[in-house]
Design a protein around this motif. Sequence first.
Motif, short mmCIF file in Angstrom:
data_model
loop_
_atom_site.label_atom_id
_atom_site.label_comp_id
_atom_site.label_asym_id
_atom_site.label_seq_id
_atom_site.Cartn_x
_atom_site.Cartn_y
_atom_site.Cartn_z
N SER B 411 29.76 39.83 52.04
CA SER B 411 30.01 38.49 52.53
C SER B 411 30.33 37.51 51.40
O SER B 411 30.78 36.40 51.65
CB SER B 411 28.81 37.99 53.34
OG SER B 411 27.68 37.89 52.51
N GLY B 412 30.11 37.92 50.15
CA GLY B 412 30.43 37.04 49.02
C GLY B 412 31.93 36.83 48.84
O GLY B 412 32.35 35.91 48.15
N LEU B 413 32.74 37.68 49.45
CA LEU B 413 34.19 37.58 49.23
C LEU B 413 34.96 37.05 50.44
O LEU B 413 36.17 37.13 50.49
CB LEU B 413 34.74 38.95 48.81
CG LEU B 413 34.16 39.51 47.50
CD1 LEU B 413 34.69 40.89 47.21
CD2 LEU B 413 34.47 38.58 46.33
N ILE B 414 34.24 36.47 51.40
CA ILE B 414 34.94 35.95 52.57
C ILE B 414 35.77 34.71 52.23
O ILE B 414 35.51 34.02 51.25
CB ILE B 414 33.97 35.56 53.72
CG1 ILE B 414 32.98 34.48 53.26
CG2 ILE B 414 33.26 36.78 54.26
CD1 ILE B 414 32.31 33.77 54.41
N GLY B 415 36.79 34.47 53.03
CA GLY B 415 37.60 33.28 52.88
C GLY B 415 38.58 33.34 51.73
O GLY B 415 39.29 32.38 51.46
N GLN B 416 38.63 34.46 51.03
CA GLN B 416 39.58 34.59 49.94
C GLN B 416 40.95 35.00 50.48
O GLN B 416 41.05 35.67 51.51
CB GLN B 416 39.10 35.65 48.94
CG GLN B 416 37.82 35.28 48.22
CD GLN B 416 37.97 34.04 47.34
OE1 GLN B 416 39.04 33.79 46.78
NE2 GLN B 416 36.91 33.26 47.25
N LEU B 417 41.97 34.57 49.76
CA LEU B 417 43.32 35.01 50.08
C LEU B 417 43.74 35.99 48.99
O LEU B 417 44.00 35.59 47.86
CB LEU B 417 44.26 33.81 50.11
CG LEU B 417 45.68 34.17 50.50
CD1 LEU B 417 45.74 34.62 51.95
CD2 LEU B 417 46.61 32.98 50.28
N LEU B 418 43.76 37.24 49.34
CA LEU B 418 44.09 38.26 48.36
C LEU B 418 45.59 38.55 48.39
O LEU B 418 46.25 38.28 49.40
CB LEU B 418 43.27 39.52 48.63
CG LEU B 418 41.76 39.22 48.68
CD1 LEU B 418 40.98 40.40 49.22
CD2 LEU B 418 41.25 38.83 47.30
N VAL B 419 46.09 39.08 47.32
CA VAL B 419 47.54 39.26 47.21
C VAL B 419 47.85 40.71 46.85
O VAL B 419 47.28 41.26 45.90
CB VAL B 419 48.14 38.32 46.14
CG1 VAL B 419 49.66 38.47 46.10
CG2 VAL B 419 47.77 36.88 46.43
N ALA B 420 48.75 41.32 47.63
CA ALA B 420 49.16 42.69 47.32
C ALA B 420 50.64 42.70 46.99
O ALA B 420 51.41 42.00 47.63
CB ALA B 420 48.89 43.61 48.50
#
Lengths: 420, 420
Positions: B411-420
Amino acid sequence: MELGPPGGSGPAEPGPRLRGLRGADAAASASSLSRFGAEAGCRAPAVAAVLPAGGSGERMGVPTPKQFCPILERPLISYTLQALERVSWIKDIIVAVTRENMETMKGIIQRYQHKRISLVEAGVTRHRSIFNGLKALAEDQPNCRLSKPEVVIIHDAVRPFVEEDVLLKVVTAAQEHGASGAIRPLVSTVISPSADSCLDHSLERARYRASEMPQAFLFDVIYDAYQQCSDYDLEFGTECLHLALKYSHIKAKLVEGSPDLWKVTYKRDLYAAESIIKERISQKVCVVMDTKEDEEHVGHCLEEMLKTELNVMTSDFEETQRLLNMVEESNLSILYPVVVISVHFLDYESVPLGQKMEKVMQIREFAKEAKKRNILLSGLLIYFPQEEQKLRESLRQGTTIISALIKERNSGLIGQLLVA
Amino acid sequence: MELGPPGGSGPAEPGPRLRGLRGADAAASASSLSRFGAEAGCRAPAVAAVLPAGGSGERMGVPTPKQFCPILERPLISYTLQALERVSWIKDIIVAVTRENMETMKGIIQRYQHKRISLVEAGVTRHRSIFNGLKALAEDQPNCRLSKPEVVIIHDAVRPFVEEDVLLKVVTAAQEHGASGAIRPLVSTVISPSADSCLDHSLERARYRASEMPQAFLFDVIYDAYQQCSDYDLEFGTECLHLALKYSHIKAKLVEGSPDLWKVTYKRDLYAAESIIKERISQKVCVVMDTKEDEEHVGHCLEEMLKTELNVMTSDFEETQRLLNMVEESNLSILYPVVVISVHFLDYESVPLGQKMEKVMQIREFAKEAKKRNILLSGLLIYFPQEEQKLRESLRQGTTIISALIKERNSGLIGQLLVA
C-alpha cells in the motif's frame, strides 16, 4: 554517469559493511578464537565443516534441488556458505554435490566469491555424502591438499541462518564430549502409527527434542563411526549423532539452538527465508545529502522521519556518481541487490512539473545500467511546499515510499520516478 | 469518480469470485455433502468445529498472540475461519478466546462478516479451551442455542490453509472409527535426551509421524473422554487423540495430510503465510478494456503478455467507474486488498509529456479514496511507439510493472503513476 539534477540520494544495504563486506566479517569473527578459552577452558581447535548438498528437493515440489533455489536471485546454498565463511576459525568448508551439479556449484563459488571451499562428489544418500566429505579431510587420503581437523562441523546446505554462537557451542561441546548437536523443542506431538494406520501411542512431547543442525564431532570419533557402519546405516539412516553413539559409543552433548536453525524444506520455507533476508538487509539505510542550502532543512526532516522506520546512517557526498561507484567497489551488490533511491525536492511553483520531470526521467536509463550491477535505482520527487504542515505530509509520504522500495526490493519497479 | 483519460484498467483479485465471494464459496462446497456418500458409504453427519484460540504466542516473540497477528492487515484467525466457513456442511464453529480478547474477536467477526461462529471463553490451557467449546455443543447445557453434532472437528486457529478435502477425510474416518487425525512425516529426527542433556537414543524417523490438525471425533467419544480426564491431563496434555485412546479406548484413524496443514508457530511462519496468501490471490487478474480503436491492438498484446505471467480473465466495461463500484459491491476488498491498475497508452509524440502527466496525476487523489475501501490503485503509462519492436519492449516492461504491483500488494506505492 550523472543522475539528473543534484539532490539527496539514499542507498539501502547492510549498513556498516560499506567499509568492505568481507573485511568487516573477518574483523567481527577474528576475536572469537579467543572465546574458546573464555567459554570452556579449551584451546582453539583446528575446525573444518562438511555440508552435504546432494539432495534432490522432492519435498519442495519444484524441479530445482532446494539448495540451489534462488532467494533474491542468489542460490540458497550461497547464503549458507556465507554464514560459515563469516566464521574465521572454520578453516575449510567441504561441500558434497552430485556430479551433475558440480559445474553449477563451481559457478556459484566464483560468482559470489566464496573462499575456503572444497568440493567433493555427493553419494546417493546423505550419509554417503557426509562420508565422502570426511574422507577428503582424512590425512590418509593420497594427494589430499586438506589437513585433518581436530573437530568437524556437519551442517546442512539448506539452513542458511546459522550463527557463529551456536557453531562455537557445538564445537566446544564436541571437544569435551566427542560429539554434539543442536536441538529444538518439538512443534508437533509425535505419534507412532500401527500397521493399519491407526494411533498406537503418542510420545510425551516434553521428553523429546527435534535433532537439528549444526552438529560437531572430534574428527576421529565420527570418521571411525563411518568407517565401521553398515550399508544399511549408510542407505537408510540420516542421523550422525546416532552413528557416533552406535559405533564410537559417544553420547553427544545436546545444545539448545535458536529458532533460526530451521531447515528450508518446503516452498513456504523459501518464502520465509526470502522475507527474513529482506528484513535483515533492510535494517540499515545510508542517507547521502547533497542539498542546496534552502533545502537542507527539508533533507534533515526526511532523515528524522526515516529514522522512525529504519536505522539510518548519514554521510556527505558531493556527487551521486561517487556514491554509486562506492557501492560497486564495496562489493555489496555481489551478495545482495542494493537499493538506491535518488531523492529530489521539487518546488513545483517555481519550475513547471513537465519540465522538471522530463529532466529527471533520465533516471530510467541509469537504472538499466545499474541493474546489471545488482543495484536497484529509483527516483523520488518530494513536493516542497512552504507550508510546514503540508511539507511534513509530503515527507511522511516520501518516507512510506522509500520504506516500501527498500523492504520489497523488487527489481520490477526500478527506474521509476515516484512522487510524494 | 473518474479516473483521468479513458484507458484500459486492470484489477487484480481472486478472479472467479467477482460474482460474489460468499456465493461462490457456498456453491463450490454445497455439492460436497453428497461426497460423504460417494467416498465412504456414510450418510452426511451433523458436523461442528471447535477452535481453541486462547494461546499467548510466546514462541512468536511478539506481544500479539499469533492468531491475531495481521497478514495483509487482516488477523490470521480470520483466514482460518474463512477456510472453515467455506465448507457448507460445517454447521457451527465454536471459537474459544480469552476474556481479554473477546471484544477483539467480536470485532473481527463483524468486520470480516464471518458467519456461523459462536464464542466461548478459553481456559488456561489448550485442553481446557477445547473442553469449554465441547460443553457449549453438548445438549445437556442449559440455555444452549447450539445443537449437539454427531461429529466434531478440532482445528487450530493458526492453521489457515486447511482444505475441505482433508476435513472431509477426518470427518468420514471419525464416523467409522470414532476418532481421526491428520499426520505428516517428521521433518527432523526425534531424539530423547538424558537428564544431563546428552543423547540417550534417537527414534527411527520412518516409524513415527507428526500429529497435526484437523482432527475429528464422534462427539460422544471426545466429550466423554474430556469429562473423565484428570486435571493433570487438562493442564499438561495437548493431544486430543491421546485422550480418546486413554479414556474412550478409541484408536484414532490417521490420515496423511498435505504440507499446507502446518501451524503458524514462529515469526518466519507469518512471513510464509503472507507470501502464500499473496501468491494465491495474485493468480487471477481481470483485464478491463476501454481502448480507442487504434489502441485496441496494443491492449490485446499487453493482455497476451500478462497471460504468460498471470492467469488473466477479460471483460469489457464502458467506464472505469463501473469497475471500481463493482469491486466494492463484490465485497472482495473486505477480505483482501484488491489491486487496481489504470493503464494508459501514451503516444508521446502527439501529446507533450507534461500535459498528459498532469492530467493523469489526478490518480493520486482517487487512490487515497480507494485505499479507505482496501483498493490499491496505481496508474501505468505505457509508451506507444509505432515501431513494433519498441512497442513490444514497452509492453514487456508494462507487464513486469503490473506483475510487481500485483504480487507485492504494497500500500506504500498507491497513487503512483508508473511509466513503461
